[in-house]
Design a protein around this motif. Structure first.
Motif, PDB file in Angstrom:
ATOM      1  N   LEU A  61      42.885  36.763  36.947  1.00 37.28           N
ATOM      2  CA  LEU A  61      43.552  37.514  35.897  1.00 37.28           C
ATOM      3  C   LEU A  61      44.374  36.595  34.986  1.00 37.28           C
ATOM      4  O   LEU A  61      45.313  35.941  35.439  1.00 37.28           O
ATOM      5  CB  LEU A  61      44.471  38.565  36.531  1.00 37.28           C
ATOM      6  CG  LEU A  61      45.224  39.475  35.577  1.00 37.28           C
ATOM      7  CD1 LEU A  61      44.263  40.423  34.878  1.00 37.28           C
ATOM      8  CD2 LEU A  61      46.270  40.255  36.344  1.00 37.28           C
TER       9      LEU A  61
ATOM     10  N   TYR B  97      42.434  44.259  29.433  1.00 34.03           N
ATOM     11  CA  TYR B  97      43.359  44.802  30.416  1.00 34.03           C
ATOM     12  C   TYR B  97      44.329  45.742  29.723  1.00 34.03           C
ATOM     13  O   TYR B  97      44.859  45.412  28.659  1.00 34.03           O
ATOM     14  CB  TYR B  97      44.127  43.672  31.114  1.00 34.03           C
ATOM     15  CG  TYR B  97      43.189  42.607  31.633  1.00 34.03           C
ATOM     16  CD1 TYR B  97      42.571  42.736  32.870  1.00 34.03           C
ATOM     17  CD2 TYR B  97      42.864  41.497  30.853  1.00 34.03           C
ATOM     18  CE1 TYR B  97      41.680  41.785  33.332  1.00 34.03           C
ATOM     19  CE2 TYR B  97      41.970  40.543  31.303  1.00 34.03           C
ATOM     20  CZ  TYR B  97      41.385  40.699  32.544  1.00 34.03           C
ATOM     21  OH  TYR B  97      40.484  39.758  32.984  1.00 34.03           O
TER      22      TYR B  97
ATOM     23  N   VAL C 162      41.274  47.368  34.383  1.00 39.24           N
ATOM     24  CA  VAL C 162      40.403  46.326  33.847  1.00 39.24           C
ATOM     25  C   VAL C 162      39.339  47.072  33.054  1.00 39.24           C
ATOM     26  O   VAL C 162      38.723  48.008  33.570  1.00 39.24           O
ATOM     27  CB  VAL C 162      39.738  45.506  34.969  1.00 39.24           C
ATOM     28  CG1 VAL C 162      38.783  44.482  34.383  1.00 39.24           C
ATOM     29  CG2 VAL C 162      40.777  44.837  35.835  1.00 39.24           C
TER      30      VAL C 162
ATOM     31  N   GLU D  78      38.728  39.525  40.557  1.00 38.96           N
ATOM     32  CA  GLU D  78      39.285  39.759  39.221  1.00 38.96           C
ATOM     33  C   GLU D  78      40.791  39.511  39.212  1.00 38.96           C
ATOM     34  O   GLU D  78      41.318  38.938  38.256  1.00 38.96           O
ATOM     35  CB  GLU D  78      38.983  41.187  38.762  1.00 38.96           C
ATOM     36  CG  GLU D  78      37.546  41.383  38.355  1.00 38.96           C
ATOM     37  CD  GLU D  78      37.207  42.827  38.079  1.00 38.96           C
ATOM     38  OE1 GLU D  78      36.329  43.055  37.218  1.00 38.96           O
ATOM     39  OE2 GLU D  78      37.781  43.732  38.717  1.00 38.96           O
ATOM     40  N   LEU D  79      41.465  39.934  40.264  1.00 42.03           N
ATOM     41  CA  LEU D  79      42.913  39.723  40.324  1.00 42.03           C
ATOM     42  C   LEU D  79      43.260  38.243  40.448  1.00 42.03           C
ATOM     43  O   LEU D  79      44.253  37.779  39.880  1.00 42.03           O
ATOM     44  CB  LEU D  79      43.519  40.511  41.482  1.00 42.03           C
ATOM     45  CG  LEU D  79      43.544  42.022  41.299  1.00 42.03           C
ATOM     46  CD1 LEU D  79      44.071  42.701  42.552  1.00 42.03           C
ATOM     47  CD2 LEU D  79      44.348  42.420  40.081  1.00 42.03           C
TER      48      LEU D  79
ATOM     49  N   ASP E 172      32.739  47.363  43.979  1.00 43.72           N
ATOM     50  CA  ASP E 172      32.409  48.151  42.813  1.00 43.72           C
ATOM     51  C   ASP E 172      31.419  49.242  43.217  1.00 43.72           C
ATOM     52  O   ASP E 172      30.467  48.986  43.939  1.00 43.72           O
ATOM     53  CB  ASP E 172      31.783  47.166  41.826  1.00 43.72           C
ATOM     54  CG  ASP E 172      31.305  47.769  40.535  1.00 43.72           C
ATOM     55  OD1 ASP E 172      31.321  48.988  40.380  1.00 43.72           O
ATOM     56  OD2 ASP E 172      30.906  46.978  39.667  1.00 43.72           O
TER      57      ASP E 172
ATOM     58  N   ALA F  23      40.515  46.970  39.994  1.00 43.35           N
ATOM     59  CA  ALA F  23      40.205  45.536  40.001  1.00 43.35           C
ATOM     60  C   ALA F  23      39.765  45.094  41.388  1.00 43.35           C
ATOM     61  O   ALA F  23      40.270  45.584  42.392  1.00 43.35           O
ATOM     62  CB  ALA F  23      41.435  44.731  39.580  1.00 43.35           C
ATOM     63  N   THR F  24      38.824  44.179  41.408  1.00 45.02           N
ATOM     64  CA  THR F  24      38.402  43.583  42.674  1.00 45.02           C
ATOM     65  C   THR F  24      39.318  42.394  42.964  1.00 45.02           C
ATOM     66  O   THR F  24      40.053  41.914  42.094  1.00 45.02           O
ATOM     67  CB  THR F  24      36.944  43.104  42.599  1.00 45.02           C
ATOM     68  OG1 THR F  24      36.842  42.081  41.603  1.00 45.02           O
ATOM     69  CG2 THR F  24      35.992  44.247  42.261  1.00 45.02           C
TER      70      THR F  24
ATOM     71  N   PHE G 177      46.751  47.007  39.137  1.00 42.53           N
ATOM     72  CA  PHE G 177      45.426  47.434  38.675  1.00 42.53           C
ATOM     73  C   PHE G 177      44.740  48.340  39.684  1.00 42.53           C
ATOM     74  O   PHE G 177      44.596  47.998  40.848  1.00 42.53           O
ATOM     75  CB  PHE G 177      44.556  46.212  38.354  1.00 42.53           C
ATOM     76  CG  PHE G 177      44.999  45.524  37.101  1.00 42.53           C
ATOM     77  CD1 PHE G 177      44.529  45.934  35.868  1.00 42.53           C
ATOM     78  CD2 PHE G 177      45.921  44.508  37.153  1.00 42.53           C
ATOM     79  CE1 PHE G 177      44.968  45.332  34.704  1.00 42.53           C
ATOM     80  CE2 PHE G 177      46.372  43.890  35.996  1.00 42.53           C
ATOM     81  CZ  PHE G 177      45.893  44.306  34.769  1.00 42.53           C
TER      82      PHE G 177
END
Length: 164
Positions: free
Chosen positions: A24, A52, A65, A20-21, A106, A16-17, A13
Motif C-alpha cells: 500500500l 484507494y 481498494v 495489497e496491504l 478474493d 484488501a488482501t 481496508f
C-alpha cells in the motif's frame, strides 16, 4: 474529515488482501487539508489502475481498494461521478470496481461505480463559479458526498462479509 495516521490507514481496508496491504503506497498525509475532505482518495503511482478511498464512519476508519477499468469512456461526451454528482468530460470519470476480497483472498466478484478519475471529489465539490460556492451549498454537497461514499463502502463491506 479528521486526520489519519499510516497505521490507521493500513488497518482500515475492508476489501484488501495481505499482499495489497504490504504494498500500500501512502498518500501525502502531512500535506492534506483535512477540513476540506469528506474522504481521502489517491491513486497508486506504481499501478495506475489501483486507487484507494478512506473515510470516517463515526469513530471507525473505513477504506476500500478500487480498480479503474481499462480504457475509459469516449471523449467528447459528458459523464457524472456517482459520488460527487459532478458532470465532467467523460475522460475525467472512470468505472471503478471494488473487489470482494478479505485478507486471505478474493472471491472473484466486484461492485462498481463511476468515480472521478483522480478520486478528488472533495476538491471538485469546492470548485466552480464563486456565485455558486456559498458555504451553505458546499456544506450541502459535502454532506451528500459523504453519504454516497458511506453507502458505497457499506455496500462493499456487506458483500465481503456475505461472500465469506
Amino acid at each position: 474529515m479528521r486526520d489519519v495516521t499510516e497505521t490507521e490507514l493500513r488497518s482500515c481496508f475492508v476489501n484488501a488482501t495481505r499482499s495489497e496491504l504490504e504494498q500500500l503506497p501512502m498518500p501525502g498525509l502531512h500535506e492534506t487539508i483535512w477540513a476540506e475532505r469528506e474522504f481521502l482518495g489517491w491513486r497508486d503511482p506504481r499501478f495506475r489502475r489501483l486507487g484507494y478511498l478512506v473515510h470516517w464512519r463515526g469513530d471507525e476508519l473505513v477504506g476500500l481498494v478500487v480498480r479503474g477499468a481499462p480504457g475509459g469512456m469516449r471523449p467528447g461526451i459528458a459523464a457524472m461521478c456517482s459520488l460527487c454528482h459532478s458532470t465532467q468530460p467523460a475522460t475525467q470519470v472512470r468505472m471503478f470496481t471494488a473487489r470482494l476480497a478479505d485478507l486471505d483472498g478474493d472471491t472473484g466478484s466486484t461492485i462498481g461505480t463511476y468515480i472521478c478519475e483522480a478520486l478528488d471529489c472533495s476538491h471538485i465539490i469546492r470548485t466552480g463559479p464563486p456565485v455558486l460556492l456559498t458555504s451553505d451549498r458546499i456544506a450541502s454537497r459535502s454532506a451528500a458526498l459523504l453519504e454516497r461514499v458511506t453507502r458505497f463502502t457499506a455496500r462493499v463491506e456487506r458483500a465481503v462479509r456475505e461472500a465469506r
